[in-house]
Design a protein around this motif. Structure first.
Motif, short mmCIF file in Angstrom:
data_model
loop_
_atom_site.label_atom_id
_atom_site.label_comp_id
_atom_site.label_asym_id
_atom_site.label_seq_id
_atom_site.Cartn_x
_atom_site.Cartn_y
_atom_site.Cartn_z
N LYS A 161 0.76 -1.34 -0.26
CA LYS A 161 -0.10 0.23 0.25
C LYS A 161 0.59 1.19 -0.05
CE LYS A 161 -4.00 0.57 -0.25
NZ LYS A 161 -4.74 0.80 -1.44
N LEU A 162 1.93 1.11 0.59
CA LEU A 162 2.64 2.56 0.94
C LEU A 162 3.79 2.35 -0.39
CD1 LEU A 162 4.12 2.25 4.75
CD2 LEU A 162 2.24 3.47 3.86
N ALA A 163 3.77 1.92 -1.01
CA ALA A 163 4.32 1.28 -2.59
C ALA A 163 4.15 2.52 -3.24
CB ALA A 163 5.37 0.13 -3.01
N GLU A 164 2.46 1.55 -3.34
CA GLU A 164 2.08 2.09 -4.63
C GLU A 164 1.39 3.99 -4.19
OE1 GLU A 164 -3.05 2.22 -4.17
OE2 GLU A 164 -2.35 0.65 -4.56
N LYS A 165 1.45 4.18 -3.32
CA LYS A 165 1.13 5.50 -2.73
C LYS A 165 2.19 6.81 -2.88
CE LYS A 165 -3.45 5.51 -1.10
NZ LYS A 165 -4.20 6.48 -1.60
N SER A 166 3.20 5.79 -3.03
CA SER A 166 4.93 6.49 -3.15
C SER A 166 4.65 6.32 -4.65
CB SER A 166 5.83 5.10 -2.39
OG SER A 166 7.35 6.45 -3.11
N GLN A 167 4.54 5.49 -5.45
CA GLN A 167 4.74 5.49 -6.80
C GLN A 167 3.29 6.30 -7.19
OE1 GLN A 167 4.20 1.68 -7.64
NE2 GLN A 167 5.85 0.74 -7.68
N ALA A 168 2.79 6.65 -6.90
CA ALA A 168 1.83 7.84 -7.36
C ALA A 168 1.85 9.55 -6.78
CB ALA A 168 0.62 7.12 -6.69
N GLY A 169 3.49 9.01 -6.09
CA GLY A 169 3.93 10.82 -5.88
C GLY A 169 3.97 11.11 -5.06
N LEU A 170 3.58 10.30 -3.44
CA LEU A 170 3.42 10.93 -2.48
C LEU A 170 4.11 10.21 -1.28
CD1 LEU A 170 -0.78 9.70 -2.46
CD2 LEU A 170 1.02 12.28 -2.41
N THR A 171 5.35 10.25 -1.75
CA THR A 171 6.90 9.38 -0.84
C THR A 171 7.24 10.25 0.39
OG1 THR A 171 7.89 9.05 -3.06
CG2 THR A 171 9.59 8.73 -1.58
N ALA A 172 6.93 11.48 -0.22
CA ALA A 172 6.70 12.20 1.42
C ALA A 172 6.55 12.15 2.63
CB ALA A 172 7.22 14.10 1.32
N GLU A 173 4.81 12.27 2.24
CA GLU A 173 3.91 12.04 2.82
C GLU A 173 4.10 10.71 3.86
OE1 GLU A 173 3.63 13.38 -0.20
OE2 GLU A 173 2.58 14.47 -0.14
N VAL A 174 4.38 9.47 2.69
CA VAL A 174 4.42 7.49 3.15
C VAL A 174 6.18 8.41 3.86
CG1 VAL A 174 5.74 5.45 2.64
CG2 VAL A 174 3.71 6.48 0.90
N ARG A 175 6.32 8.70 3.93
CA ARG A 175 8.20 9.03 5.25
C ARG A 175 7.79 9.20 6.52
NH1 ARG A 175 11.66 11.31 0.47
NH2 ARG A 175 13.07 9.06 -0.08
N GLU A 176 6.46 10.77 5.93
CA GLU A 176 6.12 11.05 7.87
C GLU A 176 5.00 9.60 7.79
OE1 GLU A 176 6.37 14.23 8.77
OE2 GLU A 176 7.70 13.87 7.48
N ILE A 177 3.84 8.93 7.71
CA ILE A 177 3.54 8.36 7.95
C ILE A 177 4.27 7.29 8.94
CG2 ILE A 177 2.20 6.61 7.52
CD1 ILE A 177 0.87 7.67 5.79
#
Length: 107
Positions: A61-77
């Motif tokens: 799920k986090l990889a999916e979000k990261s690939q959607a351009g939300l890498t910074a937000e994933v790191r924050e989680i």
């Protein structure tokens, strides 16, 4: 889990179901109240089991979000749960991590 194991589980569940149906039929034929052999098991089966969330599901799920351009937000989680990397997060927080990931990009 292998396909054979899944099939064996289905067979076991079907046998258990057949036994339960037989007990109900016998009780109805005798017109007497019946008790199940394992009353606690019947209660447990009626309650939905909580599916244990795996690291792989969270990672996907986090990889999916990261690939959607939300890498910074994933790191924050990940940081929110006191870790610098996903594998360090306590498994009891996986459900919360997934919930947090679901809302990314939706708002």
């Amino acid at each position: 889990m292998s396909k054979i194991k899944l099939l064996l589980d289905v067979v076991s569940d079907m046998r258990s179901l057949a036994d339960s149906i037989q007990a109900v039929a016998d009780a109805m034929a005798g017109n007497e109240p019946f008790e199940t052999e394992e009353p606690t098991k019947a209660v447990k089966e009626s309650e939905p089991e909580k599916k244990e969330i795996t690291l792989e599901e969270v990672r996907a799920k986090l990889a999916e979000k990261s690939q959607a351009g939300l890498t910074a937000e994933v790191r924050e989680i990940i940081k929110k749960y006191g870790s610098s990397k996903l594998s360090e997060i306590n498994p009891e927080h996986y459900a919360d991590v997934l919930k947090d990931a679901e809302v990314l990009g939706n708002g």
